[in-house]
Design a protein around this motif. Structure first.
Motif, short mmCIF file in Angstrom:
data_model
loop_
_atom_site.label_atom_id
_atom_site.label_comp_id
_atom_site.label_asym_id
_atom_site.label_seq_id
_atom_site.Cartn_x
_atom_site.Cartn_y
_atom_site.Cartn_z
N MET A 62 0.82 -1.20 0.00
CA MET A 62 0.00 0.00 0.00
C MET A 62 0.86 1.26 0.00
O MET A 62 0.38 2.30 -0.32
N THR A 63 2.14 1.12 0.34
CA THR A 63 3.03 2.28 0.32
C THR A 63 4.05 2.13 -0.81
O THR A 63 4.23 1.05 -1.35
N ILE A 64 4.65 3.25 -1.12
CA ILE A 64 5.74 3.24 -2.09
C ILE A 64 6.97 3.87 -1.44
O ILE A 64 6.85 4.58 -0.44
N HIS A 65 8.13 3.60 -2.00
CA HIS A 65 9.36 4.18 -1.48
C HIS A 65 9.57 5.58 -2.06
O HIS A 65 9.38 5.80 -3.25
N GLN A 66 9.99 6.46 -1.18
CA GLN A 66 10.36 7.81 -1.57
C GLN A 66 11.77 8.08 -1.07
O GLN A 66 12.13 7.66 0.02
N LEU A 67 12.54 8.77 -1.87
CA LEU A 67 13.87 9.20 -1.44
C LEU A 67 13.79 10.62 -0.89
O LEU A 67 13.12 11.47 -1.47
N VAL B 211 5.82 6.15 1.78
CA VAL B 211 4.76 7.14 1.68
C VAL B 211 3.55 6.48 1.02
O VAL B 211 3.66 5.44 0.38
N VAL B 212 2.41 7.10 1.17
CA VAL B 212 1.18 6.62 0.56
C VAL B 212 0.96 7.41 -0.73
O VAL B 212 1.16 8.62 -0.76
N PHE C 137 -5.16 3.17 -4.19
CA PHE C 137 -3.77 3.42 -3.87
C PHE C 137 -2.88 2.93 -5.00
O PHE C 137 -3.26 2.10 -5.81
N ILE C 138 -1.67 3.46 -5.02
CA ILE C 138 -0.67 3.06 -6.00
C ILE C 138 0.38 2.22 -5.28
O ILE C 138 0.91 2.63 -4.25
#
Length: 142
Positions: A1-6, A71-72, A132-133
């Motif tokens: 449900m979350t993605i990685h963010q830098l 992050v979502v 969600f992505i």
């Protein structure tokens, strides 16, 4: 449900952003979305990219101060007020949003946010049928 963010910490001086972008360019990593928040002495360059784990490793190798966080990301219809609707749903559950940014992609609104309670956000998203992505979806964007 979350993605990685830098989240990349860069000094407010000429050339520091170029170094980050050159590392990503040489690694052939595509930036999907980014934003910079600054203070007097440094900036935080947040970005979503095609290969966040590899980007993190490449930046670390280059001596760049970088953090990887979850992050979502929500997909919204490209209509006025959809961001307000999504934030209202999230805020009614008492979830705090630390920061947020939005962009348009392929005719859809994309809202990225960080929360202090990802599990509660996940539950609110599912219960309210928000789309969600997932991390795997990002590879289809490039």
């Amino acid at each position: 449900m979350t993605i990685h963010q830098l989240s990349i910490f860069i000094e407010n001086r000429s050339g520091t952003l170029v170094k980050v972008l050159q590392v990503l360019k040489q690694a052939q990593i595509q930036i999907i979305a980014s934003t910079i928040a600054d203070t007097a002495e440094y900036g935080i360059y947040r970005l979503i990219c095609s290969e966040p784990i590899r980007a993190y490793e490449e930046l670390k190798k280059a001596g760049v101060a970088v953090a990887l966080s979850d992050v979502v990301a929500l997909e919204l219809d490209n209509e006025p007020g959809r961001s307000a609707d999504a934030i209202e749903i999230i805020s009614k559950t008492g979830i705090s949003i630390t920061y947020m940014y939005t962009f348009l992609f392929n005719g859809k609104g994309i809202m990225v946010f960080r929360t202090d309670n990802p599990e509660a956000a996940r539950e609110a998203i599912i219960l309210n049928n928000l789309k969600f992505i997932a991390e795997k979806d990002l590879s289809t964007w490039v």
